[in-house]
Motif scaffolding. Structure first.
Motif, mmCIF file in Angstrom:
data_model
loop_
_atom_site.group_PDB
_atom_site.id
_atom_site.type_symbol
_atom_site.label_atom_id
_atom_site.label_comp_id
_atom_site.label_asym_id
_atom_site.label_seq_id
_atom_site.Cartn_x
_atom_site.Cartn_y
_atom_site.Cartn_z
ATOM 1 N N GLY A 13 0.817 -1.207 0.000
ATOM 2 C CA GLY A 13 0.000 0.000 0.000
ATOM 3 C C GLY A 13 0.850 1.256 0.000
ATOM 4 O O GLY A 13 2.076 1.203 0.107
ATOM 5 N N GLU A 14 0.159 2.388 -0.130
ATOM 6 C CA GLU A 14 0.836 3.675 -0.170
ATOM 7 C C GLU A 14 1.034 4.205 1.249
ATOM 8 O O GLU A 14 0.267 3.908 2.155
ATOM 9 N N CYS A 15 2.084 4.980 1.444
ATOM 10 C CA CYS A 15 2.326 5.569 2.761
ATOM 11 C C CYS A 15 3.094 6.868 2.605
ATOM 12 O O CYS A 15 3.754 7.107 1.595
ATOM 13 N N VAL A 16 2.987 7.700 3.636
ATOM 14 C CA VAL A 16 3.732 8.953 3.712
ATOM 15 C C VAL A 16 4.420 8.989 5.071
ATOM 16 O O VAL A 16 3.777 8.807 6.099
ATOM 17 N N LEU A 17 5.722 9.204 5.077
ATOM 18 C CA LEU A 17 6.508 9.265 6.304
ATOM 19 C C LEU A 17 7.075 10.673 6.445
ATOM 20 O O LEU A 17 7.657 11.203 5.500
ATOM 21 N N PHE A 18 6.894 11.287 7.595
ATOM 22 C CA PHE A 18 7.410 12.645 7.757
ATOM 23 C C PHE A 18 7.763 12.890 9.217
ATOM 24 O O PHE A 18 7.253 12.222 10.120
ATOM 25 N N GLY A 19 8.665 13.830 9.431
ATOM 26 C CA GLY A 19 9.060 14.187 10.784
ATOM 27 C C GLY A 19 10.543 14.515 10.865
ATOM 28 O O GLY A 19 11.233 14.662 9.853
ATOM 29 N N ASP A 20 11.031 14.626 12.099
ATOM 30 C CA ASP A 20 12.441 14.901 12.354
ATOM 31 C C ASP A 20 13.180 13.563 12.396
ATOM 32 O O ASP A 20 13.047 12.786 13.340
ATOM 33 N N TRP A 21 13.995 13.291 11.358
ATOM 34 C CA TRP A 21 14.697 12.016 11.242
ATOM 35 C C TRP A 21 16.064 12.061 11.933
ATOM 36 O O TRP A 21 16.746 11.042 12.034
#
Length: 284
Positions: A13-21
């Motif tokens: 499936g599709e996903c979006v990952l975001f934040g302070d890595w």
């Protein structure tokens, strides 16, 4: 990152990952800090191996700065499993008045692409290309019309104008007024977008005052009433819902409800400064 890699490899499936890595992709994303090439290699491999795409961020180059601004890093990243294609430079509602635009949309909505995001990507690319050419042609026409009007005005000053010249001047002025009308529509839309994104100095000033007042109220431990110091009441609001209300809140959203929500939005507005306006969505 290892756990996240395992999760994505085990699920489809599709996903979006975001934040302070807490990591950068390359040395240029660090300033005044020690660059860890090994950590960057691991992060870049994570992006490449999982087929992720990093979406560009707008605004300042670095997302973390220390108090003295001697150390800065670009630590925030948005990764997605889909390439959403180029952003629209900006969508202007004046384009909808252009007789060519409908054909551009139909050509851009590629039948060769099966996925919605791929279709949207092709459409944005087509519209961006058309908009650049349209702007060039519009400027050329405006300069040409302005030059012809000046030629006729010179004839009027020299008293050598005839009736055909006056009729042509009237038609040219109407064309020029229409071009300026479209330019005014774009300028109004640009100003609204800028205000929505940046706000204005007055709103920021009063928001700061309200925030400061709210903090002082929260820090107040006691206040005077009838000459006596008393503690403010402690509020602990609780909200309960009936089983029927819970069922309604958790029910699946219907297509009709989505359409009603979209149609209730102002036609000149958009979900973002570079997105399609609701006027475009309603038309197509």
């Amino acid at each position: 990152m290892v756990c996240l890699r395992s999760f994505l490899e085990e699920h489809e499936g599709e996903c979006v990952l975001f934040g302070d890595w807490n990591v950068v992709c390359e040395a240029s994303e660090r300033f005044g800090c020690v660059y860890n090439q090994e950590a960057s290699s691991v992060f870049n491999s994570f992006i490449h191996d999982l087929g992720l795409v990093e979406l560009p961020l707008e605004g300042r180059r670095f997302t973390w700065v220390n108090k003295t601004a001697s150390k800065m890093s670009h630590l925030d990243h948005i990764l997605t499993t889909n390439d959403y294609g180029p952003l629209l430079s900006k969508f202007f509602n004046s384009w909808l008045l252009n007789e060519e635009f409908d054909g551009v949309v139909r050509q851009g909505w590629s039948k060769d692409e099966e996925l919605f995001f791929d279709k949207l990507k092709a459409l944005k690319l087509k519209i961006n290309t058309w908009a650049i050419e349209r702007r060039r042609v519009a400027n050329e026409n405006k300069n040409l019309i302005t030059g012809k009007i000046k030629e006729i005005d010179d004839k009027i000053d020299e008293m050598v104008v005839d009736e055909n010249d006056l009729l042509e001047r009237k038609d040219l002025c109407a064309q020029l007024d229409y071009i300026k009308k479209l330019e005014d529509m774009d300028m109004i839309q640009k100003s609204r977008i800028k205000w929505d994104v940046e706000g204005d100095e007055n709103s920021k000033f009063f928001q700061a005052l309200l925030k400061q007042k709210g903090q002082s109220m929260q820090s107040m431990s006691k206040f005077e009433r009838d000459g006596n110091l008393v503690s403010p009441p402690t509020l602990s609001p609780t909200v309960t819902f009936s089983e029927l209300e819970n069922t309604w809140l958790e029910h699946s959203i219907l297509e009709e409800e989505i359409r009603e929500a979209v149609w209730d939005c102002g036609s000149s507005k958009a979900s973002g400064p570079n997105d399609f306006s609701f006027s475009f969505i309603k038309d197509y």
